[in-house]
Scaffold this active site. Sequence first.
Site, PDB file in Angstrom:
ATOM      1  N   GLY A  45       1.201  -1.201  -0.126  1.00  0.00           N
ATOM      2  CA  GLY A  45       0.158   0.227  -0.097  1.00  0.00           C
ATOM      3  C   GLY A  45       0.373   1.487   0.271  1.00  0.00           C
ATOM      4  N   ASP A 101       1.277   3.570   4.299  1.00  0.00           N
ATOM      5  CA  ASP A 101      -0.216   4.239   3.318  1.00  0.00           C
ATOM      6  C   ASP A 101      -1.208   4.575   5.038  1.00  0.00           C
ATOM      7  OD1 ASP A 101      -1.083   1.208   4.601  1.00  0.00           O
ATOM      8  OD2 ASP A 101      -1.780   1.060   2.234  1.00  0.00           O
ATOM      9  N   ASP A 104      -4.698   2.347  10.759  1.00  0.00           N
ATOM     10  CA  ASP A 104      -6.300   2.067  10.980  1.00  0.00           C
ATOM     11  C   ASP A 104      -6.635   1.575  12.459  1.00  0.00           C
ATOM     12  OD1 ASP A 104      -9.413   1.699  11.153  1.00  0.00           O
ATOM     13  OD2 ASP A 104      -8.929   0.332   8.964  1.00  0.00           O
ATOM     14  N   LYS A 132      -7.206   6.724  10.272  1.00  0.00           N
ATOM     15  CA  LYS A 132      -8.761   7.049  10.339  1.00  0.00           C
ATOM     16  C   LYS A 132      -8.384   6.483  12.561  1.00  0.00           C
ATOM     17  CE  LYS A 132     -10.331   4.141   6.835  1.00  0.00           C
ATOM     18  NZ  LYS A 132     -10.817   2.715   6.812  1.00  0.00           N
ATOM     19  N   PHE A 153     -13.768   3.301   4.530  1.00  0.00           N
ATOM     20  CA  PHE A 153     -13.006   2.800   3.237  1.00  0.00           C
ATOM     21  C   PHE A 153     -12.509   3.109   2.345  1.00  0.00           C
ATOM     22  CE2 PHE A 153     -10.806  -1.044   0.760  1.00  0.00           C
ATOM     23  CZ  PHE A 153      -9.917  -1.557   1.994  1.00  0.00           C
ATOM     24  N   ASP A 160      -5.591  -0.382  -2.069  1.00  0.00           N
ATOM     25  CA  ASP A 160      -6.746  -0.795  -3.034  1.00  0.00           C
ATOM     26  C   ASP A 160      -7.729  -2.257  -1.841  1.00  0.00           C
ATOM     27  OD1 ASP A 160      -4.978  -3.006  -0.444  1.00  0.00           O
ATOM     28  OD2 ASP A 160      -5.739  -4.639  -1.819  1.00  0.00           O
ATOM     29  N   ARG A 166      -5.188   0.256  -6.649  1.00  0.00           N
ATOM     30  CA  ARG A 166      -4.434   1.061  -6.349  1.00  0.00           C
ATOM     31  C   ARG A 166      -3.762   2.243  -7.439  1.00  0.00           C
ATOM     32  NH1 ARG A 166      -1.747  -1.750  -1.681  1.00  0.00           N
ATOM     33  NH2 ARG A 166      -2.417  -4.518  -2.135  1.00  0.00           N
TER      34      ARG A 166
END
Length: 180
Positions: A45, A101, A104, A132, A153, A160, A166
């Site tokens: 990512g 990336d 979360d 997030k 999301f 992805d 991506r």
Amino acid sequence: MEKDIDRILIPHEALAARIREMAGEIATAYNSAEAQITIVTILSGAVIFLADLIRQMPMKMKIGLITVSSYAGATTASRGAKLMKDLNVDVRDRDVLIVDDIFDTGGTLRLVQGLLRERQPRSLKTAVLLRKPAKNPPDVKVDFVGFDIEDHFVVGYGLDYNDHYRNFPDIAVLKPEVYA
Ligand code: IMP
Ligand code: MG
């Protein structure tokens, strides 16, 4: 690809501007003349973020890659992070900057930070493009954040869904039917 996109959350121009700023923040945090920087990139990512970020960082650096798998195709709650391929560079006594990336549930960064700490780097910091805050655990710390986003999301700019999207240039939300 376009037809699956519901809306753009962060357009590529805004990504580029913020990443230029982040590179400045990171350079300031290190004494560029002294630093022995090794970037640890979490695949897959982070690759697009990495490419844009490091070209704005005018300092000597090594670049390492590590592969961690977390979502395995699902869009919701992390199933825990798993090391798929270990790092290809030595980090002992180096100033290590992890680049990922998105932060979360923190499973991925908890795993990678723990693994690297055991190998005795000179320092360890973490940069993420997105965070997030809704699910961030208190025990995982990051030092540099591009954007805080809501608990949606997202795909694009390296992120992805089922290994697709991506290469979409912006950070975007998919149409609900794509996940169905
Ligand atoms: P965490 O382990 O839950 O913090 O999630 C980190 C990893 O899960 C990231 O490196 C991403 O690969 C993936 N991930 C988390 N949220 C998203 C998202 O909204 N879109 C795509 N990938 C995500
Ligand atoms: Mg990832």
